[in-house]
Design a protein around this motif. Structure first.
Motif, PDB file in Angstrom:
ATOM      1  N   GLY A 128      37.831  30.690  32.289  1.00 33.36           N
ATOM      2  CA  GLY A 128      37.697  30.334  30.685  1.00 33.36           C
ATOM      3  C   GLY A 128      37.096  31.155  29.937  1.00 33.36           C
TER       4      GLY A 128
ATOM      5  N   THR B 193      40.129  37.234  28.910  1.00 33.48           N
ATOM      6  CA  THR B 193      39.701  35.709  29.260  1.00 33.48           C
ATOM      7  C   THR B 193      40.227  35.833  30.681  1.00 33.48           C
ATOM      8  OG1 THR B 193      40.465  35.172  27.074  1.00 33.48           O
ATOM      9  CG2 THR B 193      40.444  33.387  28.785  1.00 33.48           C
TER      10      THR B 193
ATOM     11  N   THR C 113      41.264  33.500  33.829  1.00 33.57           N
ATOM     12  CA  THR C 113      41.935  32.414  33.942  1.00 33.57           C
ATOM     13  C   THR C 113      41.681  32.076  35.467  1.00 33.57           C
ATOM     14  OG1 THR C 113      44.119  33.391  34.354  1.00 33.57           O
ATOM     15  CG2 THR C 113      43.411  32.819  32.006  1.00 33.57           C
ATOM     16  N   LYS C 114      41.328  32.967  36.351  1.00 37.25           N
ATOM     17  CA  LYS C 114      41.280  32.457  37.795  1.00 37.25           C
ATOM     18  C   LYS C 114      40.055  33.025  38.308  1.00 37.25           C
ATOM     19  CE  LYS C 114      46.416  33.353  38.158  1.00 37.25           C
ATOM     20  NZ  LYS C 114      47.382  34.269  38.843  1.00 37.25           N
TER      21      LYS C 114
ATOM     22  N   ILE D  56      47.856  28.095  37.890  1.00 39.45           N
ATOM     23  CA  ILE D  56      46.711  27.781  36.939  1.00 39.45           C
ATOM     24  C   ILE D  56      46.352  26.342  37.043  1.00 39.45           C
ATOM     25  CG2 ILE D  56      46.571  27.189  34.356  1.00 39.45           C
ATOM     26  CD1 ILE D  56      46.504  30.080  35.110  1.00 39.45           C
TER      27      ILE D  56
ATOM     28  N   GLU E 198      43.810  25.877  39.635  1.00 43.86           N
ATOM     29  CA  GLU E 198      42.269  26.289  39.103  1.00 43.86           C
ATOM     30  C   GLU E 198      41.823  25.088  38.476  1.00 43.86           C
ATOM     31  OE1 GLU E 198      40.624  28.751  39.191  1.00 43.86           O
ATOM     32  OE2 GLU E 198      42.054  30.063  40.350  1.00 43.86           O
TER      33      GLU E 198
END
Length: 350
Positions: A22, A76, A78-79, A204, A207
């Motif tokens: 994030g 960004t 995300t993972k 996602i 995550e």
């Protein structure tokens, strides 16, 4: 072209080498021409940026003699994972596009992206009462349904523990000793089956699941609860966590660990139940609740375990044909606390 190949150099520059899922990072590619002859047509490309920025196709730049160009990118993450930012490709052309030379540059630069840790301290978790006693207990919690033995009364004993019928029979006070449930331990089973990574959407969601798990583990650690984690991966992993060092070890583990378990989750749970004392609290962290998991949770409750399930509800009802919503309703009807971890994450973000 020969001079350009000898004179051009490139490297990454970033604000930090450690991030969380994030986070937004400013990553710069610095291309330098160490010679005096300008290079009019340089195509700069990075494989790692291609994986992180949708539609990325590199940058076409002009680099003057003894000059440098900075190419900025905001990313960004995300993972979670370890990202190799060491490789940069420079494709050099002359003005007439007749000659082309490729320069592959590698520098050692790895960026670690850890799971996101949320503060759950101020969140009123639905079903929290099922393990709140564990958090508040200091020396164990008496289970007033199970009598371990009976002994004579000692000054200062709690009168609520007096066995009045036996005391009346013998003419002196006797008290009941009860079995004690640990006040410093909890157990978390984590479903990391390969189904979690079927497509980009599920990746996602996975995550989010890992973010919630490490947040819950830290919450337990802060409240001085020893946490046993049973992680259902291809290489099954059991982790005991009590200290900040143990928590950091858990974060390191999830840098590389992905959902790659092939054994059915319920089979994994059964094989590890021997490590969980009866009547202990067990939390199950799983994206979906299929019929086999539903049946197992009901059986565990019938065996006397305290059971919670943390699941993800904001997906189609037929995630892998599991009928998650239906199974959650059935579990709630028998008194099993079911908590939507996605909703918890959203509350923390607000």
């Amino acid at each position: 072209m020969s001079m350009a190949k000898k004179s051009l150099y490139a490297k990454f520059r970033c604000d930090s080498k450690i991030y969380n899922v994030g986070d937004i990072a400013n990553v710069t590619i610095i291309v330098e021409n160490l010679g005096v002859i300008p290079t009019p047509c340089v195509h700069v490309e990075s494989r790692v940026l291609s994986s992180l920025i949708q539609g990325y196709q590199g940058d076409l730049i002009y680099v003057g003699g003894d000059k440098g160009i900075w190419i900025n990118n905001n990313i960004t993450f995300t993972k979670r994972g370890v990202y190799d930012f060491g490789d940069i490709s420079l494709k050099v052309n002359d003005l007439l596009l007749i000659f082309k030379s490729v320069i592959n540059i590698h520098n050692e630069l790895n960026i670690k992206v850890y799971p996101k840790v949320y503060d759950l301290g101020n969140i009123n978790l639905s079903g929290r009462n099922s393990y709140e006693n564990l958090i508040n207990g200091k020396n164990g919690i008496d289970d007033f349904t199970l009598i371990k033995d009976i002994r004579k009364y000692n000054t200062g004993d709690n009168l609520k523990k007096v066995h009045w019928k036996l005391s009346a029979k013998h003419g002196e006070l006797y008290v009941k000793n009860f079995d004690s449930v640990s006040g410093k331990e909890c157990n978390l089973f984590v479903n990391m089956h390969t189904d979690n990574l079927d497509n980009d959407l599920f990746e996602i969601i996975e995550e989010d699941m890992v973010d919630f798990l490490v947040s819950l583990a830290k919450y337990m650690m802060i409240n001085k609860i020893r946490t046993k984690l049973f992680i259902h991966a291809k290489e099954q992993k059991n982790i005991e966590m009590e200290s900040i060092e143990d928590f950091q070890g858990l974060m390191e583990y999830f840098l590389k660990a992905k959902s790659d378990g092939t054994l059915e989750f319920t089979s994994f749970v059964k094989s590890n139940l021997q490590h969980v004392p009866k009547r202990n609290w067990i939390g199950f962290v799983s994206i979906a609740v299929d019929d086999s998991l539903r049946n197992m949770l009901m059986n565990l409750k019938g065996m006397g375990y305290r059971v919670n399930v943390f699941y993800y509800a904001n997906i189609l009802n037929n995630f892998k044909n599991t009928n998650t919503f239906k199974n959650i309703d059935l579990l709630k009807n028998v008194g099993i606390d079911c908590i939507n971890f996605k909703q918890i994450i959203e509350k923390v973000k607000q």
